[in-house]
Design a protein around this motif. Sequence first.
Motif, short mmCIF file in Angstrom:
data_model
loop_
_atom_site.label_atom_id
_atom_site.label_comp_id
_atom_site.label_asym_id
_atom_site.label_seq_id
_atom_site.Cartn_x
_atom_site.Cartn_y
_atom_site.Cartn_z
N ASP A 195 0.84 -1.21 0.00
CA ASP A 195 0.00 0.00 0.00
C ASP A 195 0.87 1.26 0.00
OD1 ASP A 195 -2.31 -1.55 -0.04
OD2 ASP A 195 -2.47 -1.59 2.14
N THR A 196 1.48 1.51 -1.13
CA THR A 196 2.43 2.61 -1.29
C THR A 196 1.82 3.71 -2.15
OG1 THR A 196 3.39 1.54 -3.24
CG2 THR A 196 4.37 1.01 -1.11
N HIS A 197 1.89 4.94 -1.67
CA HIS A 197 1.31 6.07 -2.40
C HIS A 197 2.42 7.09 -2.68
CE1 HIS A 197 -2.30 4.08 -1.32
NE2 HIS A 197 -2.24 4.43 -0.04
N ASN A 198 2.55 7.45 -3.95
CA ASN A 198 3.63 8.34 -4.39
C ASN A 198 3.09 9.73 -4.72
OD1 ASN A 198 5.81 6.38 -4.34
ND2 ASN A 198 4.78 5.41 -6.08
N TYR A 199 3.85 10.75 -4.30
CA TYR A 199 3.44 12.15 -4.46
C TYR A 199 4.63 12.98 -4.91
CZ TYR A 199 -0.32 10.61 -1.31
OH TYR A 199 -1.36 9.93 -0.72
N VAL A 200 4.33 14.17 -5.45
CA VAL A 200 5.36 15.16 -5.74
C VAL A 200 4.90 16.51 -5.20
CG1 VAL A 200 4.45 15.66 -8.06
CG2 VAL A 200 6.84 16.19 -7.51
N THR A 201 5.84 17.25 -4.62
CA THR A 201 5.61 18.62 -4.18
C THR A 201 6.78 19.46 -4.65
OG1 THR A 201 5.29 20.07 -2.24
CG2 THR A 201 6.65 18.12 -1.93
N THR A 202 6.54 20.77 -4.89
CA THR A 202 7.58 21.66 -5.40
C THR A 202 7.67 22.91 -4.53
OG1 THR A 202 6.06 22.75 -6.93
CG2 THR A 202 7.29 20.86 -7.76
N ALA A 203 8.82 23.59 -4.63
CA ALA A 203 9.01 24.83 -3.87
C ALA A 203 10.02 25.71 -4.58
CB ALA A 203 9.50 24.52 -2.46
N PRO B 286 0.52 18.56 -2.40
CA PRO B 286 1.07 17.42 -3.14
C PRO B 286 0.22 17.02 -4.34
CG PRO B 286 -0.04 16.66 -1.16
CD PRO B 286 -0.03 18.16 -1.10
N VAL B 287 0.89 16.52 -5.36
CA VAL B 287 0.22 15.90 -6.50
C VAL B 287 0.35 14.39 -6.35
CG1 VAL B 287 0.24 15.60 -9.00
CG2 VAL B 287 0.71 17.86 -8.00
N TYR B 288 -0.78 13.72 -6.33
CA TYR B 288 -0.75 12.26 -6.26
C TYR B 288 -0.29 11.70 -7.60
CZ TYR B 288 -2.41 7.44 -6.38
OH TYR B 288 -2.48 6.08 -6.53
N LEU B 289 0.64 10.74 -7.55
CA LEU B 289 1.19 10.15 -8.77
C LEU B 289 0.64 8.75 -9.02
CD1 LEU B 289 4.85 11.37 -8.26
CD2 LEU B 289 3.17 12.30 -9.87
N ASN B 290 1.00 7.80 -8.18
CA ASN B 290 0.49 6.44 -8.34
C ASN B 290 0.71 5.67 -7.05
OD1 ASN B 290 3.16 5.55 -8.24
ND2 ASN B 290 3.30 5.13 -10.43
N SER B 291 0.35 4.39 -7.04
CA SER B 291 0.51 3.54 -5.86
C SER B 291 1.05 2.16 -6.24
CB SER B 291 -0.83 3.38 -5.12
OG SER B 291 -1.33 4.61 -4.68
N SER B 292 1.76 2.08 -7.35
CA SER B 292 2.17 0.77 -7.86
C SER B 292 3.43 0.22 -7.19
CB SER B 292 2.40 0.83 -9.38
OG SER B 292 3.46 1.71 -9.69
N GLY B 293 4.13 1.06 -6.47
CA GLY B 293 5.36 0.63 -5.81
C GLY B 293 5.96 1.80 -5.06
N PHE B 294 7.21 1.64 -4.65
CA PHE B 294 7.83 2.69 -3.83
C PHE B 294 9.12 3.17 -4.49
CE2 PHE B 294 8.49 -1.54 -1.93
CZ PHE B 294 9.88 -1.67 -1.99
N ASP B 295 9.85 4.04 -3.77
CA ASP B 295 11.12 4.61 -4.25
C ASP B 295 10.94 5.34 -5.57
OD1 ASP B 295 12.02 3.23 -2.07
OD2 ASP B 295 13.52 2.04 -3.12
N ALA B 296 9.99 6.24 -5.61
CA ALA B 296 9.68 6.97 -6.84
C ALA B 296 10.66 8.13 -7.04
CB ALA B 296 8.26 7.51 -6.79
N ASP C 218 1.74 20.43 -15.97
CA ASP C 218 0.61 21.34 -16.16
C ASP C 218 -0.70 20.64 -15.83
OD1 ASP C 218 2.26 23.41 -16.98
OD2 ASP C 218 2.17 22.83 -19.10
N ALA C 219 -0.82 19.39 -16.25
CA ALA C 219 -2.03 18.63 -15.95
C ALA C 219 -2.00 18.05 -14.54
CB ALA C 219 -2.22 17.51 -16.97
N ARG C 220 -0.84 18.06 -13.89
CA ARG C 220 -0.65 17.55 -12.53
C ARG C 220 -1.02 16.07 -12.44
NH1 ARG C 220 -0.08 21.28 -8.50
NH2 ARG C 220 -1.32 20.09 -7.00
N ARG C 221 -0.51 15.28 -13.40
CA ARG C 221 -0.78 13.85 -13.37
C ARG C 221 0.18 13.11 -14.30
NH1 ARG C 221 -4.11 12.02 -17.69
NH2 ARG C 221 -4.86 13.71 -19.02
N LEU C 222 0.26 11.81 -14.11
CA LEU C 222 0.99 10.95 -15.02
C LEU C 222 0.16 10.73 -16.27
CD1 LEU C 222 2.39 8.31 -12.50
CD2 LEU C 222 3.60 10.26 -13.49
N VAL C 223 0.84 10.66 -17.42
CA VAL C 223 0.14 10.51 -18.69
C VAL C 223 0.85 9.47 -19.54
CG1 VAL C 223 -0.74 12.88 -18.68
CG2 VAL C 223 1.46 12.38 -19.77
#
Length: 527
Positions: free
Chosen positions: A98-106, A116-126, A166-171
């Motif tokens: 149950d791994t949830h991956n995110y990205v944040t910027t500054a 945070p932008v949610y990316l995926n949950s398929s694994g870890f160490d993103a 720009d879309a804030r998601r994986l494509v």
Amino acid sequence: MTNPILPGFHPDPSICRVGGTYYVATSTFEWFPGVEINASEDLQNWRLVSRPLDRASLLDMRGEPDSCGVWAPCLSYADGLFWLVYTDVKRYNGNYKDTHNYVTTAPSIEGPWSEPVYLNSSGFDASIFHDDDGRKWHVNMDWDYRGQLPGRSFFGGIVLQEYDHDARRLVGPIKRIFTRTKKDCTEGPHIFKRDGWYYLTLAEGGTGYNHVVTYARSRNIDGPYEVGDKSYLITAADAPDEPLQRTGHGQYIEAPDGTFWHTFLCSRPLPGTRRSPLGRETAIAQVEWTDDGWLTLDKARYDVATDGFADDDVVYAFGAKLHPDFQWLRTPEPERLFDTTAHEGHLRLIGRESIGSLYESALVARRQTGWRYSAECALDCDPRDYKTQAGLTAYYNSTQFHYLHVSRDDDGRRVLGIQSCAGAWPDGHVSLPLGEGYPIPDGPVELGVDVDLTVLQFRWRIAGGTWAPIGPKLDASALSDEGGRGEHACFTGAFVGMAAQDNSGTAWTADFSRFAYKNRKEERNDG
């Protein structure tokens, strides 16, 4: 270069450079705020500059098991922004993670960090790779719950997908770009580009004594990636006498002067043991490029602090803000655990759940950074009964700790007690070396602890009095990665700090006026 450059619990180092300043982000697991970022101009001397995941919208780990939480962040800089990719792991046991991956910027390393932008949950160490054509690519290891089947692995390889900021998601399509070498446990992916090659940095072999840094490369971002004859760049798997063990999981960086460097995690087991209370630390080594385009490492180019000593001597006074050396566990609501303004010059802990709680534990602590250390705290509290306790703890996780505390017995006497939980996984049962407790008078009290390699001894005194040992000598080595579930399941490091609990649920409080920590080169001798 003397290693480790970040002593004590600092695993999974991700490095980037902005101008003449280097930044390293490391994992924090269940400790809050999440992700630690240190900065340096010379790769040797580092300072803490940020713990970005400091609010509930970025991270809430209440209820998460030990050694879950924030795994293997990736820090990068592009488009005038710092980019931080991180995994929040919600489960450890069983076939699922149950791994949830995110990205944040500054715009600055100090923040403010975006929602945070949610990316995926398929694994870890993103991680995210910023290509020179402006496209961005997200990679992570893929967790396969069917891993026990013949021919499979729970570590299902490395997957790649484009990220549209720009879309804030994986494509676009998800592509598996690498599976594994014979080392297996393939994780920790980072991509960089050099001379038209895409290089894939990997951690393999599990984060124990067979750990390695593996390299593969391809002319195309989506592969195929091939390993070379010298694919394992960093490892101590075949060198049991090396002072740095469990070496692996790092990242490549180029310096302005044209030199090349590689971070990696490591541990320094206590002499004669395979126990590492300092946890996985951060080290760095100079690397070179071969004529055929592969990295090589010369271990002779760095020194190691083989005595387990780091210069760390601090006396903390409490003010309006908690000193950044301190962290707490899991919750983004620290105001429920402690108050820095209620009693001037004091840290007030608000007793909540037990010291082993996975939800709300009023425990404020800092890292152990040396094999030998002494720590002390000054405490003023009036316990109501045996359910109200406050004191000093050497802590690894909810089933690995030693805790000297002030409480009251059934006759109303104020007493010192010790709870010791030395790797009692999974049940977490504690021993009580002082039984019902050692009677002490009312009033301010000071508590201390001395650790000499594998031996831990508590001490105490009435404020301003003479120190006296209390309780038996305890096993300090139990507070290590290998002291509980083992090297492949415990991922943090030993801490020491202050704790309070109120198991009746009335939020009883205790005030601490001083905390001190000092590493020592020699065994303590009170003569």
